[in-house]
Design a protein around this motif. Structure first.
Motif, mmCIF file in Angstrom:
data_model
loop_
_atom_site.group_PDB
_atom_site.id
_atom_site.type_symbol
_atom_site.label_atom_id
_atom_site.label_comp_id
_atom_site.label_asym_id
_atom_site.label_seq_id
_atom_site.Cartn_x
_atom_site.Cartn_y
_atom_site.Cartn_z
ATOM 1 N N SER A 10 -30.995 -61.955 -8.775
ATOM 2 C CA SER A 10 -31.296 -62.022 -10.194
ATOM 3 C C SER A 10 -32.442 -62.992 -10.397
ATOM 4 O O SER A 10 -32.914 -63.632 -9.464
ATOM 5 C CB SER A 10 -30.064 -62.509 -10.959
ATOM 6 O OG SER A 10 -29.767 -63.834 -10.571
ATOM 7 N N ARG A 37 -36.689 -55.776 -12.108
ATOM 8 C CA ARG A 37 -35.562 -56.303 -12.887
ATOM 9 C C ARG A 37 -35.796 -57.777 -13.245
ATOM 10 O O ARG A 37 -35.588 -58.194 -14.380
ATOM 11 C CB ARG A 37 -34.256 -56.131 -12.103
ATOM 12 C CG ARG A 37 -33.023 -56.474 -12.912
ATOM 13 C CD ARG A 37 -31.714 -56.116 -12.203
ATOM 14 N NE ARG A 37 -31.611 -56.709 -10.879
ATOM 15 C CZ ARG A 37 -31.482 -55.999 -9.749
ATOM 16 N NH1 ARG A 37 -31.469 -54.685 -9.772
ATOM 17 N NH2 ARG A 37 -31.376 -56.606 -8.582
ATOM 18 N N GLU A 41 -36.255 -59.478 -16.981
ATOM 19 C CA GLU A 41 -35.428 -60.607 -17.419
ATOM 20 C C GLU A 41 -36.300 -61.791 -17.845
ATOM 21 O O GLU A 41 -36.037 -62.421 -18.870
ATOM 22 C CB GLU A 41 -34.486 -61.055 -16.299
ATOM 23 C CG GLU A 41 -33.359 -60.095 -16.004
ATOM 24 C CD GLU A 41 -32.504 -60.563 -14.824
ATOM 25 O OE1 GLU A 41 -32.475 -61.790 -14.542
ATOM 26 O OE2 GLU A 41 -31.873 -59.707 -14.193
#
Length: 140
Positions: A10, A37, A41
């Motif tokens: 992440s 991703r 974010e």
């Protein structure tokens, strides 16, 4: 070198990777879907568009390169077919505007790029930049 093979990862993990301020290359590899991703974010967290994030990345690279190679006045910039290529076009536009001789060698023709990478390439071309296709370049 660490390779994240699980496809996980992440934004906090990406940002917590060790950083180097010297000429050393990063010690981790990330899959393109992980980067997409993480970029989404990061852009959402910063309240900016993905194109603004690309502009910031290109600007950071420009500042880094000027500081680490101050005697270099002719830059060869190799651009890929995706958003990292877009970062390269931002870098090329900024370097050219600052008076550097810029040679852009592209893996994909700007007209075939999509989204923000296409937008960045178009901005470079509109500023008078020129692009060579990799297969047409003689590097000798």
């Amino acid at each position: 070198m660490q390779i994240n093979r699980e496809g996980g990862g992440s934004l906090p993990q990406l940002l917590s990777e060790p950083r180097s301020h010297g000429p050393r290359l990063p010690s981790s590899l990330w899959r393109s879907e992980q980067i997409r991703r993480a970029e989404a974010e990061l852009a959402a967290a910063a309240g900016v568009s993905l194109y603004e994030l690309m502009e910031r990345a290109g600007t950071a690279l420009f500042d880094y390169a000027k500081g680490h190679w101050p005697a270099a006045h002719h830059w060869w910039i190799f651009t890929g077919p995706g958003n990292n290529g877009g970062d390269g076009y931002v870098l090329a536009r900024l370097a050219q505007a600052a008076g550097f001789r810029v040679r852009v060698i592209a893996a994909r023709a700007p007209a075939k790029l999509k989204g923000d990478a296409h937008r960045a390439a178009a901005a470079f071309l509109a500023a008078g930049g020129q692009v060579e296709r990799f297969e047409d370049v003689h590097l000798t």
